[in-house]
Design a protein around this motif. Structure first.
Motif, mmCIF file in Angstrom:
data_model
loop_
_atom_site.group_PDB
_atom_site.id
_atom_site.type_symbol
_atom_site.label_atom_id
_atom_site.label_comp_id
_atom_site.label_asym_id
_atom_site.label_seq_id
_atom_site.Cartn_x
_atom_site.Cartn_y
_atom_site.Cartn_z
ATOM 1 N N SER A 160 0.840 -1.198 0.000
ATOM 2 C CA SER A 160 0.000 0.000 0.000
ATOM 3 C C SER A 160 0.876 1.250 0.000
ATOM 4 N N LEU A 161 2.024 1.180 0.670
ATOM 5 C CA LEU A 161 2.989 2.293 0.658
ATOM 6 C C LEU A 161 3.495 2.560 -0.762
ATOM 7 N N LEU A 162 3.841 1.491 -1.474
ATOM 8 C CA LEU A 162 4.364 1.655 -2.830
ATOM 9 C C LEU A 162 3.302 2.195 -3.779
ATOM 10 N N TRP A 163 2.061 1.793 -3.589
ATOM 11 C CA TRP A 163 0.991 2.293 -4.437
ATOM 12 C C TRP A 163 0.788 3.794 -4.202
ATOM 13 N N ALA A 164 0.805 4.194 -2.935
ATOM 14 C CA ALA A 164 0.689 5.622 -2.619
ATOM 15 C C ALA A 164 1.856 6.405 -3.208
ATOM 16 N N ASP A 165 3.060 5.819 -3.144
ATOM 17 C CA ASP A 165 4.239 6.481 -3.702
ATOM 18 C C ASP A 165 4.100 6.655 -5.214
ATOM 19 N N MET A 166 3.586 5.631 -5.896
ATOM 20 C CA MET A 166 3.378 5.754 -7.332
ATOM 21 C C MET A 166 2.415 6.892 -7.657
ATOM 22 N N CYS A 167 1.342 7.016 -6.867
ATOM 23 C CA CYS A 167 0.381 8.104 -7.084
ATOM 24 C C CYS A 167 1.060 9.466 -6.997
ATOM 25 N N THR A 168 1.893 9.631 -5.992
ATOM 26 C CA THR A 168 2.605 10.897 -5.822
ATOM 27 C C THR A 168 3.529 11.158 -6.998
ATOM 28 N N ARG A 169 4.275 10.147 -7.409
ATOM 29 C CA ARG A 169 5.236 10.301 -8.501
ATOM 30 C C ARG A 169 4.544 10.561 -9.839
ATOM 31 N N MET A 170 3.272 10.180 -9.951
ATOM 32 C CA MET A 170 2.542 10.403 -11.191
ATOM 33 C C MET A 170 1.756 11.715 -11.181
ATOM 34 N N GLY A 171 1.958 12.513 -10.129
ATOM 35 C CA GLY A 171 1.373 13.840 -10.119
ATOM 36 C C GLY A 171 -0.032 13.934 -9.570
ATOM 37 N N LEU A 172 -0.460 12.940 -8.851
ATOM 38 C CA LEU A 172 -1.769 12.989 -8.211
ATOM 39 C C LEU A 172 -1.656 13.642 -6.841
ATOM 40 N N GLU A 173 -2.767 14.203 -6.364
ATOM 41 C CA GLU A 173 -2.835 14.702 -4.998
ATOM 42 C C GLU A 173 -3.297 13.540 -4.128
ATOM 43 N N VAL A 174 -2.446 13.130 -3.213
ATOM 44 C CA VAL A 174 -2.690 11.895 -2.483
ATOM 45 C C VAL A 174 -3.020 12.193 -1.027
ATOM 46 N N ASP A 175 -4.221 11.806 -0.621
ATOM 47 C CA ASP A 175 -4.613 11.887 0.787
ATOM 48 C C ASP A 175 -4.348 10.523 1.406
ATOM 49 N N VAL A 176 -3.278 10.450 2.190
ATOM 50 C CA VAL A 176 -2.848 9.178 2.777
ATOM 51 C C VAL A 176 -3.326 9.097 4.221
ATOM 52 N N VAL A 177 -4.010 8.009 4.540
ATOM 53 C CA VAL A 177 -4.382 7.716 5.922
ATOM 54 C C VAL A 177 -3.415 6.656 6.434
ATOM 55 N N ASP A 178 -2.533 7.061 7.350
ATOM 56 C CA ASP A 178 -1.579 6.097 7.906
ATOM 57 C C ASP A 178 -2.235 5.286 9.010
ATOM 58 N N VAL A 179 -2.040 3.986 8.920
ATOM 59 C CA VAL A 179 -2.649 3.024 9.836
ATOM 60 C C VAL A 179 -1.527 2.163 10.405
ATOM 61 N N PRO A 180 -1.607 1.748 11.666
ATOM 62 C CA PRO A 180 -0.576 0.847 12.202
ATOM 63 C C PRO A 180 -0.409 -0.394 11.336
ATOM 64 N N TRP A 181 0.849 -0.776 11.126
ATOM 65 C CA TRP A 181 1.115 -1.969 10.331
ATOM 66 C C TRP A 181 0.682 -3.197 11.138
ATOM 67 N N GLY A 182 -0.376 -3.820 10.684
ATOM 68 C CA GLY A 182 -1.016 -4.914 11.404
ATOM 69 C C GLY A 182 -2.525 -4.746 11.367
ATOM 70 N N GLU A 183 -2.954 -3.573 10.906
ATOM 71 C CA GLU A 183 -4.372 -3.314 10.667
ATOM 72 C C GLU A 183 -4.562 -3.089 9.169
ATOM 73 N N GLY A 184 -5.834 -2.944 8.751
ATOM 74 C CA GLY A 184 -6.128 -2.761 7.340
ATOM 75 C C GLY A 184 -6.810 -1.438 7.068
ATOM 76 N N VAL A 185 -7.505 -1.372 5.953
ATOM 77 C CA VAL A 185 -8.168 -0.130 5.553
ATOM 78 C C VAL A 185 -9.161 0.296 6.636
ATOM 79 N N PRO A 186 -9.040 1.535 7.146
ATOM 80 C CA PRO A 186 -9.936 2.012 8.212
ATOM 81 C C PRO A 186 -11.256 2.493 7.612
ATOM 82 N N VAL A 187 -12.202 1.584 7.482
ATOM 83 C CA VAL A 187 -13.456 1.896 6.800
ATOM 84 C C VAL A 187 -14.156 3.090 7.440
ATOM 85 N N GLU A 188 -14.113 3.191 8.776
ATOM 86 C CA GLU A 188 -14.807 4.282 9.463
ATOM 87 C C GLU A 188 -14.206 5.644 9.098
#
Length: 397
Positions: A91-119
């Protein structure tokens, strides 16, 4: 060393004999008039693995990373805002690709051991009254931490907010192993790869793209060439490709898809749960913990196992490789040196998983990790005996 090396990384996975034989063919004419008789049914059957009737399948000679790039360049424009959670290396690498491709990226950092914070996603979507988010990016299964996220929950959050963003899912280490429902969850682009649940060598990015995402390409402002959906669509409709396709890989995909559909996708998912649960029983019997913070995050394709303080998981992986002829997954990035990973996906059964558990147990004892000899193996054996018997009786009925 004699014997076959045990391969228990979370991809590339073991390649079945039928798939290997399917690739062992003479070179073919990629413009042969009878090629569509092979490719068009293949496109149709690969769609079944995604559980979609509506989406279009694309097969790019690339890794899953190429699939990510294809998804974004065909649907988005520079400066578009996307929402992604970052909770592991991929997920880190995907976010990095978004940044490198010129997108505005809103990243929600979550502890490594949890998943997408649906709430949190739900709150952000409801607050986005102007619909600035053009896409949500969800890593279905985070290979680095052994965590599976709730894609259906993200779709519900989007629907509750009446948000029109596209939903992209990285299913590289989940498709064909963990239940995925493209049409039911209204996923717009799902990205996968050949080297995990499809039980093939690396080399194919396998995508399914919704009608909504295909329509978005008409306004997408990113430059693209090799990964252009338009070029693929013009030729795929007749069973051909815009450039020389790796036909040996397509033959392998045909064989792999046949194996999956012959077993039955629900049986494939049940088998992966059963194998994963045996590994989890072993981890518990060792007195160790998974990186996944709670059962709701448990992955059925890879278990990331935390070693006690003072032990180096990289040393453990090296020792298992050199002493016991067995490949385990190393810890990546934030969990480097802390976890080792057992991949349990693809062409795998209970006896093979017991090999991974036994080899891990021996390697840990060699390095002084305080685990009791036979504890993990014994726990897994007892679980597999009961679960395999139950599965056999169910299938017989």
């Amino acid at each position: 060393m004699p014997g076959t090396r045990g391969l228990f990384i979370p991809g590339p996975t073991n390649v079945p004999q039928a798939v290997r034989l399917a690739m062992d063919i003479s070179m073919e004419d990629q413009r042969a008039p009878d090629l569509p008789a092979f490719t068009l049914p293949l496109f149709a059957d690969v769609k079944k693995v995604f559980k979609t009737e509506k989406a279009q399948v694309f097969l790019f000679p690339a890794s899953g990373t190429g699939g990510w790039e294809a998804a974004m360049t065909n649907t988005l424009s520079p400066g578009d805002k996307v929402l992604i959670a970052r909770f592991g290396q991929f997920s880190l690498l995907w976010a990095d690709m978004c940044t490198r491709m010129g997108l505005e990226v809103d990243v929600v950092d979550v502890p490594w051991g949890e998943g997408v914070p649906v709430e949190i996603f739900a709150e952000k979507l409801k607050a986005d009254k102007a619909h600035e988010y053009k896409a949500l990016l969800v890593t279905h299964n985070e290979t680095a931490t052994g965590v599976t996220s709730d894609v259906a929950g993200v779709r519900k959050a989007m629907d509750d907010a009446h948000h029109p963003a596209l939903l992209f899912v990285d299913a590289v280490s989940s498709l064909a192993s963990i239940d995925f429902r493209m049409d039911e969850w209204n996923v717009d682009i799902c990205v996968s790869g050949s080297q995990k649940g499809f039980m093939m060598p690396a080399g194919l990015a396998i995508l399914a793209v919704s009608e909504k995402a295909l329509a978005a390409r008409k306004a997408a402002g990113m430059r693209r060439c090799y990964f252009d959906f338009e070029d693929m669509m013009k030729t795929n409709k007749d069973g051909f490709f815009p450039y020389t396709p790796p036909l040996h890989m397509l033959r392998a995909l045909r064989a792999a898809t046949d194996l999956l559909l012959d077993e039955g996708l629900d049986n494939v998912f049940a088998r992966h749960f059963r194998l994963a649960e045996g590994v989890r029983q072993a981890v518990s019997a060792w007195g160790l913990r998974l990186c996944a913070a709670a059962p709701k995050w448990h992955s059925d394709t890879v278990s990331a196992i935390l070693l006690p303080e003072g032990f180096d998981s990289a040393a453990l992986v090296r020792h298992a490789y050199t002493r016991y002829n067995m490949s385990l997954g190393m810890g990546l990035n934030k969990v480097a040196g802390k976890v080792f990973r057992i991949g349990h996906l693809g062409d795998l059964n209970e006896i093979m998983c017991l090999q991974a558990i036994a080899g891990s147990e021996m390697a840990m004892r060699d390095l002084g990790v305080p685990v009791t000899a036979g504890s993990g193996v014994g726990a897994a054996i007892e679980y597999y005996r009961g679960a395999t018997t139950a599965a056999s009786l169910k299938n017989a009925a």
